[in-house]
Design an enzyme around this catalytic site. Structure first.
Site, short mmCIF file in Angstrom:
data_model
loop_
_atom_site.label_atom_id
_atom_site.label_comp_id
_atom_site.label_asym_id
_atom_site.label_seq_id
_atom_site.Cartn_x
_atom_site.Cartn_y
_atom_site.Cartn_z
N GLU A 1 0.94 -1.39 0.12
CA GLU A 1 -0.17 -0.07 -0.07
C GLU A 1 0.88 1.20 -0.10
OE1 GLU A 1 -3.12 -0.12 -1.20
OE2 GLU A 1 -3.59 -1.26 0.33
N ALA B 1 -16.32 5.93 -2.11
CA ALA B 1 -15.30 6.25 -1.30
C ALA B 1 -14.92 4.96 -0.37
CB ALA B 1 -15.91 7.58 -0.32
N SER B 2 -15.25 3.76 -1.31
CA SER B 2 -14.89 2.60 -0.41
C SER B 2 -13.28 2.21 -0.50
CB SER B 2 -15.73 1.48 -0.79
OG SER B 2 -15.14 1.41 -2.44
N LEU C 1 -12.03 0.87 -3.06
CA LEU C 1 -12.06 -0.29 -3.83
C LEU C 1 -11.77 0.27 -5.50
CD1 LEU C 1 -14.98 -2.44 -2.47
CD2 LEU C 1 -12.35 -2.39 -1.96
N GLU D 1 -6.41 10.43 -14.20
CA GLU D 1 -6.49 10.54 -12.69
C GLU D 1 -5.30 11.73 -12.33
OE1 GLU D 1 -8.45 9.64 -9.53
OE2 GLU D 1 -8.28 7.98 -10.83
N ASP E 1 -4.16 0.88 -9.24
CA ASP E 1 -5.55 0.59 -9.62
C ASP E 1 -5.91 0.40 -11.01
OD1 ASP E 1 -5.76 1.36 -6.98
OD2 ASP E 1 -6.48 3.30 -7.05
#
Length: 399
Positions: free
Chosen positions: A42, A133-134, A136, A171, A183
């Site tokens: 992460e 806003a998860s 995922l 993005e 992602d």
């Protein structure tokens, strides 16, 4: 690339909606783009490190067709009050405030900038199943959905890696979030029952079969409202960049991902600032943790893998400081439950989701126990889903 699917209730309902919104369903094509979980690794992607994500069967479905004029017409089942958003192909450089249509405009801009011809308008109806806003990756899911839609409608034959990179460029340069490639890569290259070990420095990757035996990956959603652009994401990006810059005064490195833990520890004096040391330590340690975790995963050592998930969460909490009460409550409560090998936050943090590796027979009791503690501490309920690992962004051949 396309996959054959049966005409489900969801697709039937969306087909009816398309006819209602756009008049009929002649020449409509169907598309799907998944969300993703990141098993471990992460905030390493923009630091030149390794990530270990997988695409999931929760995602974004799109129905699209070409128009004969220059108009682009968009409708989202998730935002019915917005109605049809309409713009001209000549107007894609101008952003629509904070609307979801910016992701469509951004992908058009990036594809045209890369030399691809988009010379007609189109109609697109979408429905996203990924909770907003998860963490995922609803935004990357949408970017890659638009990518495969435009690739198919305009017969562009964009190589998949380029499409993924243009999603990231959207993005970064259009939306304004300094995200790495994790992602979009996971969503563009995902395969059924496989995770991806990706070196974000070289973009070399390896597909790794997901063999969990008697365990499930449970996604735990904090349900905390969050906007990535309002989070400290760009701040963390800047902090690790500054730490790297300071280390480069002595070390010949292009990214933090090149360092071993020992090399980093021996050179922290170059950084000098305690906060920047913590940020960079997470990037370096998490990267090396990810390489060890993937080896444990492949060897079937899920116990070791789970321990590394726990260590990852602790580092994200203490060194990177991107967790918060909600994610800490979920992950740390999960870690104490029977049948759990490990748990950690996934995604950017500041809200969103955590994941846990839970024995299949314990899942119901796990969700009940963690859910009760979470609601008591936070004041509103969490949501739980068992992750199914599915294919990447694709056209659907509906039978």
């Amino acid at each position: 690339m396309s996959i054959v699917v049966e005409n489900s209730t969801v697709l039937s309902a969306l087909t009816e909606k398309f006819a209602e919104v756009f008049g009929d369903t002649k020449k409509v094509e169907y598309f799907f783009s998944p969300g993703r979980i990141n098993l471990i690794g992460e905030h390493t992607d923009y630091n030149g490190g390794y990530v270990f994500p997988a695409s999931i069967t929760i995602g974004t479905t799109g129905l699209a067709r070409l128009r004969e004029d220059n108009k682009v017409k968009l409708y989202s089942e998730n935002f019915p009050k917005l109605g049809v958003i309409e713009f001209d192909l000549d107007d894609v450089e101008n952003k629509d405030g904070e609307l979801w249509s910016n992701y469509v405009k951004g992908m058009i801009v990036m594809l045209k900038g890369a030399g691809y011809e988009i010379d007609k308008g189109f109609e697109l109806l979408i429905k996203g199943e990924i909770p907003t806003a998860s963490g995922l990756s609803s935004s990357a899911s949408l970017e890659l959905l638009v990518g495969v839609v435009l690739d198919d409608l305009f017969k562009l034959s964009v190589p998949r890696l380029e499409l993924v990179q243009l999603g990231q460029k959207t993005e970064n340069d259009y939306i304004g979030v300094n995200s790495g490639i994790l992602d979009q890569f996971a969503i563009g290259f995902g395969e059924v029952k496989k995770a991806i070990l990706l070196d974000c420095n070289t973009l070399k990757y390896e597909m790794v079969p997901v063999e969990l035996r008697d365990y499930d990956i449970v996604i735990m959603n904090t349900n905390k409202p969050r906007a990535l652009t309002e989070s400290k994401y760009n701040e963390r990006f800047a902090e690790t960049r500054e730490a790297l810059k300071r280390m480069q005064t002595k070390l010949d490195i292009q990214s933090l991902g090149e360092l071993s833990n020992e090399e980093f520890d021996a050179n922290t004096d170059l950084i000098g600032d305690e906060t920047l040391i913590k940020r960079a330590r997470h990037a370096v340690y998490e990267n090396n943790r990810t390489k060890i975790a993937q080896k444990a995963f492949v060897a079937g050592n899920l116990t070791k893998f789970g321990e590394l998930l726990n260590a990852s969460h602790a580092s994200l909490k203490d060194d990177y400081e991107v967790t918060g009460l909600e994610l800490d409550t979920l992950a740390e409560t999960a870690q104490k439950q029977a049948g759990v090998l490990g748990a950690r936050m996934t995604g950017a943090g500041f809200g969103g989701c955590a994941i846990a590796l839970v024995a299949h027979d314990n899942v119901s009791a796990f969700e009940k126990a963690v859910g009760e503690v979470y609601e008591e501490v936070v004041g509103y309920p969490a949501s739980f889903y068992v992750a199914q690992i599915g294919s990447g962004s694709t056209k659907l051949d509906v039978e």
